[in-house]
Design a protein around this motif. Structure first.
Motif, PDB file in Angstrom:
ATOM      1  N   ALA A  92       0.844  -1.199   0.000  1.00  0.00           N
ATOM      2  CA  ALA A  92       0.000   0.000   0.000  1.00  0.00           C
ATOM      3  C   ALA A  92       0.881   1.251   0.000  1.00  0.00           C
ATOM      4  O   ALA A  92       1.908   1.294   0.674  1.00  0.00           O
ATOM      5  CB  ALA A  92      -0.904   0.001   1.230  1.00  0.00           C
ATOM      6  N   PRO A  93       0.504   2.273  -0.751  1.00  0.00           N
ATOM      7  CA  PRO A  93       1.316   3.496  -0.779  1.00  0.00           C
ATOM      8  C   PRO A  93       1.298   4.226   0.571  1.00  0.00           C
ATOM      9  O   PRO A  93       0.363   4.076   1.353  1.00  0.00           O
ATOM     10  CB  PRO A  93       0.651   4.361  -1.851  1.00  0.00           C
ATOM     11  CG  PRO A  93      -0.556   3.653  -2.314  1.00  0.00           C
ATOM     12  CD  PRO A  93      -0.658   2.344  -1.618  1.00  0.00           C
ATOM     13  N   ASN A  94       2.330   5.023   0.811  1.00  0.00           N
ATOM     14  CA  ASN A  94       2.375   5.923   1.958  1.00  0.00           C
ATOM     15  C   ASN A  94       1.999   7.317   1.478  1.00  0.00           C
ATOM     16  O   ASN A  94       2.681   7.883   0.611  1.00  0.00           O
ATOM     17  CB  ASN A  94       3.777   5.967   2.574  1.00  0.00           C
ATOM     18  CG  ASN A  94       3.929   5.049   3.750  1.00  0.00           C
ATOM     19  OD1 ASN A  94       2.963   4.629   4.365  1.00  0.00           O
ATOM     20  ND2 ASN A  94       5.177   4.723   4.074  1.00  0.00           N
ATOM     21  N   TYR A  95       0.916   7.857   2.032  1.00  0.00           N
ATOM     22  CA  TYR A  95       0.446   9.205   1.702  1.00  0.00           C
ATOM     23  C   TYR A  95       0.570  10.100   2.924  1.00  0.00           C
ATOM     24  O   TYR A  95       0.484   9.633   4.067  1.00  0.00           O
ATOM     25  CB  TYR A  95      -1.024   9.169   1.273  1.00  0.00           C
ATOM     26  CG  TYR A  95      -1.297   8.460  -0.023  1.00  0.00           C
ATOM     27  CD1 TYR A  95      -0.714   8.863  -1.215  1.00  0.00           C
ATOM     28  CD2 TYR A  95      -2.178   7.380  -0.056  1.00  0.00           C
ATOM     29  CE1 TYR A  95      -0.987   8.214  -2.403  1.00  0.00           C
ATOM     30  CE2 TYR A  95      -2.462   6.726  -1.249  1.00  0.00           C
ATOM     31  CZ  TYR A  95      -1.864   7.152  -2.411  1.00  0.00           C
ATOM     32  OH  TYR A  95      -2.135   6.495  -3.593  1.00  0.00           O
ATOM     33  N   PRO A  96       0.719  11.406   2.704  1.00  0.00           N
ATOM     34  CA  PRO A  96       0.774  12.348   3.821  1.00  0.00           C
ATOM     35  C   PRO A  96      -0.471  12.241   4.702  1.00  0.00           C
ATOM     36  O   PRO A  96      -1.575  11.991   4.222  1.00  0.00           O
ATOM     37  CB  PRO A  96       0.819  13.719   3.142  1.00  0.00           C
ATOM     38  CG  PRO A  96       1.323  13.453   1.768  1.00  0.00           C
ATOM     39  CD  PRO A  96       0.826  12.078   1.407  1.00  0.00           C
ATOM     40  N   GLY A  97      -0.262  12.436   6.001  1.00  0.00           N
ATOM     41  CA  GLY A  97      -1.348  12.390   6.961  1.00  0.00           C
ATOM     42  C   GLY A  97      -1.536  11.032   7.610  1.00  0.00           C
ATOM     43  O   GLY A  97      -2.304  10.891   8.557  1.00  0.00           O
ATOM     44  N   ASP A  98      -0.850  10.030   7.118  1.00  0.00           N
ATOM     45  CA  ASP A  98      -0.950   8.686   7.673  1.00  0.00           C
ATOM     46  C   ASP A  98       0.252   8.451   8.598  1.00  0.00           C
ATOM     47  O   ASP A  98       1.148   9.287   8.702  1.00  0.00           O
ATOM     48  CB  ASP A  98      -0.956   7.651   6.545  1.00  0.00           C
ATOM     49  CG  ASP A  98      -1.725   6.382   6.881  1.00  0.00           C
ATOM     50  OD1 ASP A  98      -1.960   6.120   8.078  1.00  0.00           O
ATOM     51  OD2 ASP A  98      -2.074   5.644   5.938  1.00  0.00           O
ATOM     52  N   THR A  99       0.268   7.319   9.249  1.00  0.00           N
ATOM     53  CA  THR A  99       1.398   6.886  10.080  1.00  0.00           C
ATOM     54  C   THR A  99       1.763   5.475   9.663  1.00  0.00           C
ATOM     55  O   THR A  99       0.886   4.637   9.482  1.00  0.00           O
ATOM     56  CB  THR A  99       1.022   6.905  11.577  1.00  0.00           C
ATOM     57  OG1 THR A  99       0.688   8.243  11.943  1.00  0.00           O
ATOM     58  CG2 THR A  99       2.172   6.422  12.445  1.00  0.00           C
ATOM     59  N   MET A 100       3.066   5.240   9.492  1.00  0.00           N
ATOM     60  CA  MET A 100       3.540   3.891   9.211  1.00  0.00           C
ATOM     61  C   MET A 100       4.195   3.369  10.485  1.00  0.00           C
ATOM     62  O   MET A 100       5.068   4.030  11.053  1.00  0.00           O
ATOM     63  CB  MET A 100       4.543   3.889   8.060  1.00  0.00           C
ATOM     64  CG  MET A 100       5.099   2.499   7.779  1.00  0.00           C
ATOM     65  SD  MET A 100       6.168   2.379   6.324  1.00  0.00           S
ATOM     66  CE  MET A 100       7.429   3.586   6.676  1.00  0.00           C
ATOM     67  N   THR A 101       3.774   2.186  10.905  1.00  0.00           N
ATOM     68  CA  THR A 101       4.336   1.572  12.099  1.00  0.00           C
ATOM     69  C   THR A 101       5.123   0.331  11.708  1.00  0.00           C
ATOM     70  O   THR A 101       4.582  -0.585  11.093  1.00  0.00           O
ATOM     71  CB  THR A 101       3.220   1.187  13.094  1.00  0.00           C
ATOM     72  OG1 THR A 101       2.483   2.368  13.418  1.00  0.00           O
ATOM     73  CG2 THR A 101       3.804   0.578  14.355  1.00  0.00           C
ATOM     74  N   PHE A 102       6.403   0.349  12.071  1.00  0.00           N
ATOM     75  CA  PHE A 102       7.267  -0.803  11.826  1.00  0.00           C
ATOM     76  C   PHE A 102       7.186  -1.773  12.993  1.00  0.00           C
ATOM     77  O   PHE A 102       7.201  -1.367  14.157  1.00  0.00           O
ATOM     78  CB  PHE A 102       8.727  -0.373  11.682  1.00  0.00           C
ATOM     79  CG  PHE A 102       9.083   0.164  10.340  1.00  0.00           C
ATOM     80  CD1 PHE A 102       9.228  -0.680   9.252  1.00  0.00           C
ATOM     81  CD2 PHE A 102       9.296   1.524  10.160  1.00  0.00           C
ATOM     82  CE1 PHE A 102       9.574  -0.186   8.010  1.00  0.00           C
ATOM     83  CE2 PHE A 102       9.646   2.026   8.925  1.00  0.00           C
ATOM     84  CZ  PHE A 102       9.788   1.171   7.846  1.00  0.00           C
ATOM     85  N   LYS A 103       7.141  -3.054  12.656  1.00  0.00           N
ATOM     86  CA  LYS A 103       7.281  -4.139  13.623  1.00  0.00           C
ATOM     87  C   LYS A 103       8.197  -5.176  12.998  1.00  0.00           C
ATOM     88  O   LYS A 103       8.240  -5.310  11.774  1.00  0.00           O
ATOM     89  CB  LYS A 103       5.932  -4.761  13.959  1.00  0.00           C
ATOM     90  CG  LYS A 103       5.017  -3.815  14.701  1.00  0.00           C
ATOM     91  CD  LYS A 103       3.749  -4.482  15.127  1.00  0.00           C
ATOM     92  CE  LYS A 103       2.912  -3.479  15.907  1.00  0.00           C
ATOM     93  NZ  LYS A 103       1.675  -4.070  16.384  1.00  0.00           N
TER      94      LYS A 103
END
Length: 139
Positions: A92-103
């Motif tokens: 899924a793309p990363n767009y502004p306003g979102d948060t990506m969480t790494f695990k």
């Protein structure tokens, strides 16, 4: 000089969970990463051009994603660890306003080469942005 400690191979075990890392996805992160990696594709820095492509906003490039993957693993492994291999797959793309969480977690150890393999994912509100494995050599 950093105060981060480097993990030693002897102190790592299969199944060990890496601390989660949240990355706020901003226009500055996306455009700065694209410019820093000399990726001048308009979809990474020009909202109008991205929308003409059918995207709601600018979107993160793979080189920025790879850099964030390295940051995630290095914050766990420490500055003396050496990256041996990095394999990632975008979703899924990363767009502004979102948060990506790494695990991530340690999924394999090789005592001969003192290498730890980490399997990871970076997830945003739409699903996995990135999945992959990283191999790091530890002192």
């Amino acid at each position: 000089m950093t105060s981060m400690k480097t993990r030693r191979f002897e102190d790592v075990s299969v199944g060990e969970q890496l601390p989660a890392l949240e990355i706020p996805v901003t226009v500055a992160l996306i455009t700065g990463g694209a410019i820093a990696t000399r990726d001048y594709f308009p979809g990474h820095h020009d909202k109008d051009a991205a929308q003409e492509l059918g995207s709601p906003h600018v979107f993160m490039n793979i080189l920025t994603t790879s850099g964030l993957v390295e940051r995630f693993v290095e914050e766990w492994s420490g500055p003396e660890a050496r990256f041996k291999d990095l394999k990632v797959r975008l979703g899924a793309p990363n767009y502004p306003g979102d948060t990506m969480t790494f695990k991530g977690e340690v999924t394999a150890l090789d005592a001969d080469s003192r290498t730890a393999e980490v399997t990871l994912k970076g997830k945003n509100s739409m699903g996995n942005h990135v999945t992959g494995t990283v191999a790091v050599t530890l002192p």
